[in-house]
Design a protein around this motif. Structure first.
Motif, PDB file in Angstrom:
ATOM      1  N   ALA A   9     -53.625 -67.691 -56.798  1.00 22.95           N
ATOM      2  CA  ALA A   9     -53.282 -67.579 -55.369  1.00 22.95           C
ATOM      3  C   ALA A   9     -52.754 -68.906 -54.838  1.00 22.95           C
ATOM      4  CB  ALA A   9     -54.516 -67.137 -54.580  1.00 22.95           C
ATOM      5  N   ILE A  10     -53.383 -69.995 -55.277  1.00 25.71           N
ATOM      6  CA  ILE A  10     -52.928 -71.324 -54.822  1.00 25.71           C
ATOM      7  C   ILE A  10     -51.509 -71.595 -55.338  1.00 25.71           C
ATOM      8  CG2 ILE A  10     -53.323 -73.819 -55.090  1.00 25.71           C
ATOM      9  CD1 ILE A  10     -56.358 -73.130 -55.096  1.00 25.71           C
ATOM     10  N   ASN A  11     -51.270 -71.260 -56.609  1.00 23.50           N
ATOM     11  CA  ASN A  11     -49.930 -71.467 -57.186  1.00 23.50           C
ATOM     12  C   ASN A  11     -48.881 -70.644 -56.438  1.00 23.50           C
ATOM     13  OD1 ASN A  11     -51.030 -73.157 -59.055  1.00 23.50           O
ATOM     14  ND2 ASN A  11     -51.046 -71.661 -60.723  1.00 23.50           N
ATOM     15  N   LEU A  12     -49.240 -69.392 -56.137  1.00 23.73           N
ATOM     16  CA  LEU A  12     -48.313 -68.514 -55.415  1.00 23.73           C
ATOM     17  C   LEU A  12     -48.009 -69.097 -54.043  1.00 23.73           C
ATOM     18  CD1 LEU A  12     -46.792 -65.787 -55.322  1.00 23.73           C
ATOM     19  CD2 LEU A  12     -48.840 -64.796 -54.301  1.00 23.73           C
ATOM     20  N   TYR A  13     -49.044 -69.585 -53.376  1.00 25.98           N
ATOM     21  CA  TYR A  13     -48.859 -70.186 -52.055  1.00 25.98           C
ATOM     22  C   TYR A  13     -47.905 -71.390 -52.139  1.00 25.98           C
ATOM     23  CZ  TYR A  13     -49.883 -73.219 -48.104  1.00 25.98           C
ATOM     24  OH  TYR A  13     -49.749 -74.053 -47.036  1.00 25.98           O
ATOM     25  N   HIS A  14     -48.121 -72.241 -53.158  1.00 23.68           N
ATOM     26  CA  HIS A  14     -47.266 -73.427 -53.313  1.00 23.68           C
ATOM     27  C   HIS A  14     -45.816 -73.032 -53.594  1.00 23.68           C
ATOM     28  CE1 HIS A  14     -50.216 -76.471 -52.787  1.00 23.68           C
ATOM     29  NE2 HIS A  14     -50.967 -76.070 -53.798  1.00 23.68           N
ATOM     30  N   ARG A  15     -45.648 -71.986 -54.425  1.00 21.33           N
ATOM     31  CA  ARG A  15     -44.283 -71.540 -54.759  1.00 21.33           C
ATOM     32  C   ARG A  15     -43.569 -71.008 -53.525  1.00 21.33           C
ATOM     33  NH1 ARG A  15     -45.736 -69.390 -59.738  1.00 21.33           N
ATOM     34  NH2 ARG A  15     -45.985 -67.295 -58.909  1.00 21.33           N
ATOM     35  N   ILE A  16     -44.302 -70.195 -52.750  1.00 22.39           N
ATOM     36  CA  ILE A  16     -43.695 -69.620 -51.542  1.00 22.39           C
ATOM     37  C   ILE A  16     -43.359 -70.736 -50.559  1.00 22.39           C
ATOM     38  CG2 ILE A  16     -44.152 -68.170 -49.513  1.00 22.39           C
ATOM     39  CD1 ILE A  16     -45.832 -66.369 -51.379  1.00 22.39           C
ATOM     40  N   ARG A  17     -44.278 -71.669 -50.408  1.00 25.27           N
ATOM     41  CA  ARG A  17     -44.046 -72.782 -49.474  1.00 25.27           C
ATOM     42  C   ARG A  17     -42.830 -73.595 -49.901  1.00 25.27           C
ATOM     43  NH1 ARG A  17     -48.341 -77.481 -48.245  1.00 25.27           N
ATOM     44  NH2 ARG A  17     -47.441 -78.216 -50.155  1.00 25.27           N
ATOM     45  N   TRP A  18     -42.699 -73.797 -51.226  1.00 27.23           N
ATOM     46  CA  TRP A  18     -41.577 -74.572 -51.773  1.00 27.23           C
ATOM     47  C   TRP A  18     -40.253 -73.865 -51.477  1.00 27.23           C
ATOM     48  CZ3 TRP A  18     -40.012 -79.082 -53.455  1.00 27.23           C
ATOM     49  CH2 TRP A  18     -38.934 -79.180 -54.302  1.00 27.23           C
ATOM     50  N   VAL A  19     -40.202 -72.558 -51.763  1.00 30.24           N
ATOM     51  CA  VAL A  19     -38.958 -71.802 -51.557  1.00 30.24           C
ATOM     52  C   VAL A  19     -38.602 -71.770 -50.073  1.00 30.24           C
ATOM     53  CG1 VAL A  19     -37.944 -69.485 -51.688  1.00 30.24           C
ATOM     54  CG2 VAL A  19     -39.175 -70.400 -53.652  1.00 30.24           C
ATOM     55  N   VAL A  20     -39.613 -71.580 -49.224  1.00 31.88           N
ATOM     56  CA  VAL A  20     -39.339 -71.530 -47.780  1.00 31.88           C
ATOM     57  C   VAL A  20     -38.857 -72.890 -47.282  1.00 31.88           C
ATOM     58  CG1 VAL A  20     -40.419 -71.244 -45.497  1.00 31.88           C
ATOM     59  CG2 VAL A  20     -40.908 -69.610 -47.320  1.00 31.88           C
ATOM     60  N   SER A  21     -39.485 -73.972 -47.771  1.00 32.67           N
ATOM     61  CA  SER A  21     -39.072 -75.296 -47.285  1.00 32.67           C
ATOM     62  C   SER A  21     -37.662 -75.647 -47.777  1.00 32.67           C
ATOM     63  CB  SER A  21     -40.079 -76.381 -47.694  1.00 32.67           C
ATOM     64  OG  SER A  21     -40.134 -76.469 -49.083  1.00 32.67           O
ATOM     65  N   ILE A  22     -37.323 -75.279 -49.015  1.00 31.51           N
ATOM     66  CA  ILE A  22     -35.960 -75.541 -49.506  1.00 31.51           C
ATOM     67  C   ILE A  22     -34.949 -74.711 -48.720  1.00 31.51           C
ATOM     68  CG2 ILE A  22     -34.402 -75.310 -51.507  1.00 31.51           C
ATOM     69  CD1 ILE A  22     -36.300 -77.546 -51.954  1.00 31.51           C
TER      70      ILE A  22
ATOM     71  N   GLY B  70     -30.559 -62.789 -49.547  1.00 32.55           N
ATOM     72  CA  GLY B  70     -29.467 -63.453 -50.282  1.00 32.55           C
ATOM     73  C   GLY B  70     -29.723 -64.945 -50.406  1.00 32.55           C
ATOM     74  N   LEU B  71     -30.127 -65.542 -49.292  1.00 29.22           N
ATOM     75  CA  LEU B  71     -30.442 -66.974 -49.292  1.00 29.22           C
ATOM     76  C   LEU B  71     -31.616 -67.267 -50.235  1.00 29.22           C
ATOM     77  CD1 LEU B  71     -29.710 -69.685 -47.684  1.00 29.22           C
ATOM     78  CD2 LEU B  71     -31.770 -69.204 -46.401  1.00 29.22           C
ATOM     79  N   LEU B  72     -32.673 -66.439 -50.121  1.00 34.13           N
ATOM     80  CA  LEU B  72     -33.856 -66.659 -50.969  1.00 34.13           C
ATOM     81  C   LEU B  72     -33.508 -66.491 -52.446  1.00 34.13           C
ATOM     82  CD1 LEU B  72     -36.679 -64.846 -48.950  1.00 34.13           C
ATOM     83  CD2 LEU B  72     -36.258 -67.292 -49.130  1.00 34.13           C
ATOM     84  N   THR B  73     -32.667 -65.496 -52.747  1.00 40.32           N
ATOM     85  CA  THR B  73     -32.260 -65.287 -54.145  1.00 40.32           C
ATOM     86  C   THR B  73     -31.535 -66.520 -54.671  1.00 40.32           C
ATOM     87  OG1 THR B  73     -32.058 -62.912 -53.796  1.00 40.32           O
ATOM     88  CG2 THR B  73     -30.881 -63.820 -55.677  1.00 40.32           C
ATOM     89  N   GLY B  74     -30.634 -67.060 -53.859  1.00 40.92           N
ATOM     90  CA  GLY B  74     -29.913 -68.268 -54.269  1.00 40.92           C
ATOM     91  C   GLY B  74     -30.855 -69.434 -54.494  1.00 40.92           C
ATOM     92  N   VAL B  75     -31.804 -69.602 -53.583  1.00 41.62           N
ATOM     93  CA  VAL B  75     -32.754 -70.719 -53.709  1.00 41.62           C
ATOM     94  C   VAL B  75     -33.652 -70.534 -54.938  1.00 41.62           C
ATOM     95  CG1 VAL B  75     -34.757 -71.821 -52.624  1.00 41.62           C
ATOM     96  CG2 VAL B  75     -32.742 -71.296 -51.261  1.00 41.62           C
ATOM     97  N   ILE B  76     -34.116 -69.301 -55.143  1.00 35.92           N
ATOM     98  CA  ILE B  76     -34.993 -69.045 -56.302  1.00 35.92           C
ATOM     99  C   ILE B  76     -34.217 -69.286 -57.608  1.00 35.92           C
ATOM    100  CG2 ILE B  76     -36.195 -67.195 -57.576  1.00 35.92           C
ATOM    101  CD1 ILE B  76     -36.991 -66.078 -54.752  1.00 35.92           C
ATOM    102  N   ALA B  77     -32.984 -68.785 -57.682  1.00 31.30           N
ATOM    103  CA  ALA B  77     -32.185 -68.976 -58.905  1.00 31.30           C
ATOM    104  C   ALA B  77     -31.947 -70.462 -59.162  1.00 31.30           C
ATOM    105  CB  ALA B  77     -30.856 -68.242 -58.776  1.00 31.30           C
ATOM    106  N   ALA B  78     -31.593 -71.187 -58.101  1.00 26.30           N
ATOM    107  CA  ALA B  78     -31.335 -72.625 -58.253  1.00 26.30           C
ATOM    108  C   ALA B  78     -32.610 -73.357 -58.652  1.00 26.30           C
ATOM    109  CB  ALA B  78     -30.783 -73.190 -56.949  1.00 26.30           C
ATOM    110  N   ASN B  79     -33.703 -73.000 -58.020  1.00 23.63           N
ATOM    111  CA  ASN B  79     -34.987 -73.649 -58.307  1.00 23.63           C
ATOM    112  C   ASN B  79     -35.416 -73.403 -59.749  1.00 23.63           C
ATOM    113  OD1 ASN B  79     -37.389 -75.045 -57.660  1.00 23.63           O
ATOM    114  ND2 ASN B  79     -38.432 -73.085 -57.473  1.00 23.63           N
TER     115      ASN B  79
END
Lengths: 262, 237
Positions: free
Chosen positions: A11-24, A213-222
């Motif tokens: 859960a902590i890892n998921l939270y960090h990943r979501i926070r990272w994608v949202v902040s980027i 679309g934006l999230l997909t781009g960020v996730i792919a780039a990340n």
């Protein structure tokens, strides 16, 4: 204890990943509104990505839209006619095609066709130290690599979704007219659809295309840029991109749908 | 009279070896002013010395600090770092190209990103510099389809385009025809006369012995330490 700990860690890892994608994603939107970010090379990357993600995908999206239109619109025409509810045809089609099927299918097409390619491309650049080459020339990877790709993906998903809606309604109407199941008069069909559209649908399709679309781009780039120097990690980055981007699209779609009906 | 700010300054810099291909360094102290050329002699076959990534703020030292034009890389924001790196040109020891751009796009990239110059103007300068190194045409292909020797000379061209403050040359003669070495030295001297600072890492003794390199300061790597062989300034140890 270890089982509970692993759930907590997950859960902590998921939270960090979501926070990272949202902040980027937030940083990218801020950068995109900054004119100085759009230098000539960055604009060139944006153009190239729109051609690849949007323009080159029109043919495939059109085929999927035509087939979807035939199966969904014709069935809707037949069943609404049998139930004596033909006046509800427009709202039903708008609900199914415009609010749900169109944006979802286009997002999935873009994930399968472009996000995977983007993740593999960026992972390859990372492995070949090309990201360092760009960074050492003062080209911030976030500005030069991630921002134009994510923005182009958001714009392309929106544009392709609009095309999808037009093609599927068009093909559904024509097929219905050919089989004799539809209203026949294109004016009646068009009015029925337009009546079913509300102002919420405009925000709905914007939210279900631009944000995923934006999230997909960020996730792919990340995922692509998180590969650390080994070419054998590239396929795993691509797989992670598909899984995480698909989940992101579905979560955003559900949230927007729920908000639309509240 | 006010002392001029050094273009590049290493203050007690130490980096532990991160892998078998990258050498650790310790207690590196030197500065490089406008128009100065520092040649660092490397033993043949020695692993990568991370002076270039340190000089560009791409690698953070374990101790000490690296200053570019008076500012510590570690204290700069990311946007400022990008702008400052735009004032540095580099010939890379490893592959220094972006493979999804063609050669000309690679050559123009930094100059078009950081300046208001038109692409045509930059391309004209690039063609002029390329001719100087015996290249009549710039290949239109992507870098992976271009011969390594041509790419090496084009890296020299890229390092000399525009008006950088610092040029870093990491073993730039590796893979290039020996006959072309004097042309590079001459071009570097001209850049130095325009005020560009040059950090040149080389295994080639001819560079150390080249008298035509104006304000030349010579160093060699002794294990992890940088030792001054001959200094153009008295302040260096």
């Amino acid at each position: 204890m270890s089982f509970i700990a692993s759930i907590g860690q997950g859960a902590i890892n998921l939270y960090h990943r979501i926070r990272w994608v949202v902040s980027i994603s937030t940083a990218i939107v801020q950068l995109a509104f900054h004119p100085s970010s759009w230098t000539k090379p960055v604009r060139a990357v944006l153009t190239r990505q729109i051609v690849f993600t949007g323009y080159d995908a029109i043919g495939f999206v059109a085929v999927v839209a035509l087939l979807t239109g035939i199966s969904v619109v014709v069935q809707a025409q037949v069943w609404m006619g049998r139930l004596g509810q033909s006046e509800l045809l427009g709202p039903l089609l708008v609900t199914v095609i415009v609010r749900e099927v169109g944006p979802l299918l286009v997002n999935f097409i873009v994930i399968g066709r472009s996000a995977t390619a983007m993740a593999a491309e960026l992972a390859g650049m990372k492995v070949r130290h090309e990201v360092e080459v760009l960074d050492s020339q003062g080209l911030d990877p976030l500005v030069f690599l991630v921002m134009p790709r994510a923005i182009s993906m958001a714009l392309s998903v929106f544009g392709l979704a609009m095309l999808f809606v037009v093609f599927s309604f068009g093909s559904g109407y024509l097929c219905g007219a050919f089989l004799g199941t539809g209203p026949g008069d294109p004016g009646i069909f068009a009015r029925s659809v337009v009546r079913g559209v509300s102002s919420y649908d405009f925000y709905n399709i914007l939210a279900k295309t631009l944000i995923p679309g934006l999230l997909t781009g960020v996730i792919a780039a990340n995922e692509g840029l998180s590969v650390e120097g080994v070419a054998t990690d590239i396929p795993q980055a691509v797989t992670r991109t598909v899984v995480r981007a698909t989940l992101a699209v579905l979560v955003v779609s559900v949230i927007v749908s729920v908000l639309t009906y509240i | 009279m006010q002392e001029q700010t050094a273009i590049l300054e290493f203050k007690g810099v130490a980096v532990r070896s991160a892998s078998s291909q990258i050498s650790g360094i310790s207690q590196i102290d030197f500065s490089l002013g406008r128009g100065e050329i520092a040649v660092v002699s490397l033993e043949e076959g020695r692993e990568h010395i991370p002076l270039a990534p340190l000089a560009q703020g791409l690698l953070t030292p374990d101790s000490g600090c690296v200053l570019f034009q008076g500012a510590d890389w570690a204290h700069m924001k990311a946007a400022r770092q990008s702008v400052e790196r735009g004032r540095i040109r580099r010939v890379y020891e490893h592959y220094g190209w972006v493979t999804n751009l063609d050669v000309m796009e690679n050559l123009c990239l930094s100059e078009c990103h950081h300046t208001q110059r038109t692409r045509d103007e930059v391309m004209q300068e690039i063609r002029g510099l390329a001719r100087r190194f015996g290249l009549e045409d710039i290949p239109e292909a992507r870098p992976t389809r271009v011969h390594g020797m041509v790419l090496r000379k084009l890296e020299w061209v890229r390092a000399l385009v525009g008006t950088p403050s610092l040029i870093i040359l990491e073993r730039p003669l590796f893979g290039a025809p020996k006959a072309d070495a004097p042309k590079l030295m001459e071009a570097v001297c001209e850049a130095s006369r325009r005020g560009v600072a040059v950090l040149w890492l080389t295994e080639d003794e001819r560079v150390m012995e080249c008298r035509s390199l104006g304000a030349l300061r010579q160093f060699r790597m002794d294990g992890e330490k940088l030792v001054a062989v001959s200094s153009g300034r008295e302040s260096d140890g």
